[in-house]
Write a protein that holds these residues in place. Structure first.
Motif, short mmCIF file in Angstrom:
data_model
loop_
_atom_site.label_atom_id
_atom_site.label_comp_id
_atom_site.label_asym_id
_atom_site.label_seq_id
_atom_site.Cartn_x
_atom_site.Cartn_y
_atom_site.Cartn_z
N THR A 109 0.84 -1.20 0.00
CA THR A 109 0.00 0.00 0.00
C THR A 109 0.87 1.24 0.00
N ARG A 110 0.34 2.31 -0.59
CA ARG A 110 1.07 3.57 -0.61
C ARG A 110 1.16 4.18 0.79
N LYS A 118 -9.59 5.92 2.02
CA LYS A 118 -9.06 5.66 0.68
C LYS A 118 -7.55 5.51 0.70
N ASN A 119 -7.05 4.58 -0.12
CA ASN A 119 -5.63 4.27 -0.17
C ASN A 119 -5.29 3.82 -1.58
N THR A 120 -4.05 3.45 -1.81
CA THR A 120 -3.62 2.97 -3.13
C THR A 120 -2.82 1.69 -2.97
N ILE A 122 -0.22 -0.88 -4.71
CA ILE A 122 0.83 -0.78 -5.71
C ILE A 122 1.35 -2.18 -6.02
N SER A 147 -7.68 0.30 -12.80
CA SER A 147 -6.29 0.43 -12.39
C SER A 147 -5.52 1.24 -13.44
N ARG A 165 -1.10 0.72 -10.30
CA ARG A 165 -1.74 1.26 -9.09
C ARG A 165 -3.24 1.01 -9.14
N GLN A 167 -6.69 2.19 -6.89
CA GLN A 167 -7.30 2.93 -5.79
C GLN A 167 -8.29 2.01 -5.07
#
Length: 236
Positions: A109-110, A118-120, A122, A147, A165, A167
C-alpha cells in the motif's frame, strides 16, 4: 507472440553538489509505443498515445514541469521509430529475441492502512525484458478494471520496471491480487494482499504497552531509591 521493440535512449549525468541523471526514451513496437523523460529514477513526463496527451505522473507536492509541444513531437517520432523498426527487423530476422522473466513482483500500500479510508495498492514489477508486462487486478476473486500502469522504466542492467496502481478503500476481510503476464513467463505470477492480515492492530495495544513499561520503570526507580536510602542510614 514475438515482438521486436526498438528503444532509443540517452542518459546525461550532471555533477553539482550531488550526482543527478536524467534520461529520455523513445520506443516502439508493432502495437505500442513509448516516449518518456525521467530524473534520478523517477518518471517526470510520458506520452499517453491512447489518450493522445502528455502525462506528468509526479505527485501534487512536486514542482510541475511544462513540456509544451512534446506530445506532438513524440507522436511524430513514433512514425520514424516504426520505420526504423521495419528496417531493423529485416536486418535481424535470424537474431533471437532475448526474454527475461520478472525478477521480483511486490504488492503493497502507498499509505499506512486505515479501514474505511481511501488508499492505493501498488504492484511493483521489475527485472524483465522486453517491455511491457501485463498487470491485472482482482478484488475478492472478481476482476477489477479501474487500475493504471506507468510506462516501462529502464533499469541499469538493461531490464525494465513497471508499476501498476489500484485505488481502494480497505475493508476488513477483503482480498486483492495483482497478476503479471510476460513473454518469458510460462505461467502468470500472482501476488495477494489480504486486508485482514494487513490492517491496523488494536488501537489499545500501543497505549497499554506504553503504560505497562512506564509502571515497571517507576517501580524499579522506587526500589532503587529505597535501597540507597537504607545504605545511607547504615553509613551514618
Amino acid at each position: 507472440m514475438k515482438e521486436l521493440l526498438l528503444f532509443l535512449s540517452c542518459v546525461l549525468c550532471v555533477s553539482a553538489d550531488a550526482l543527478h541523471s536524467d534520461i529520455g526514451i523513445t520506443g516502439c513496437s508493432d502495437s505500442d509505443g513509448e516516449d518518456m523523460y525521467g530524473l534520478d529514477g523517477e518518471e517526470v513526463w510520458y506520452a499517453d498515445f491512447n489518450k493522445q496527451t502528455g502525462v506528468e505522473p509526479l505527485p501534487d507536492f512536486a514542482d510541475s514541469i511544462d513540456f509544451p509541444g512534446h506530445y506532438e513531437s513524440a507522436a511524430a517520432n513514433q512514425q520514424v521509430c516504426k520505420q526504423n523498426l521495419q528496417t531493423l527487423r529485416k536486418m535481424m530476422k535470424d537474431y533471437p529475441l532475448e526474454h527475461v522473466a520478472p525478477s521480483a513482483v511486490m504488492i503493497y500500500t502507498r499509505d499506512e492502512v486505515e479501514f474505511g479510508q481511501k488508499n492505493t495498492l501498488i504492484c511493483h514489477v521489475t527485472g524483465f525484458f522486453p517491455a511491457p508486462v501485463n498487470v491485472s487486478w482482482t478484488k475478492n476473486e472478481q476482476k477489477v478494471t479501474e487500475s493504471s500502469i506507468n510506462v516501462p522504466y529502464p533499469n541499469k542492467d538493461g531490464t525494465f520496471t513497471q508499476i501498476s496502481r489500484l485505488q481502494f478503500t480497505p475493508q476488513l476481510g477483503d482480498m486483492y491480487s495483482c497478476t503479471v503476464k510476460h513473454l518469458a513467463l510460462t505461467q502468470p505470477l500472482t501476488k495477494i494482499y489480504d486486508v485482514q492480515a494487513s490492517g491496523q492492530s488494536d488501537p489499545g495495544v500501543g497505549p497499554a504497552a506504553f503504560c505497562g513499561v512506564g509502571l515497571t520503570v517507576g517501580l524499579l526507580g522506587v526500589a532503587a531509591g529505597t535501597f540507597f536510602l537504607i545504605k545511607g542510614n547504615e553509613c551514618s
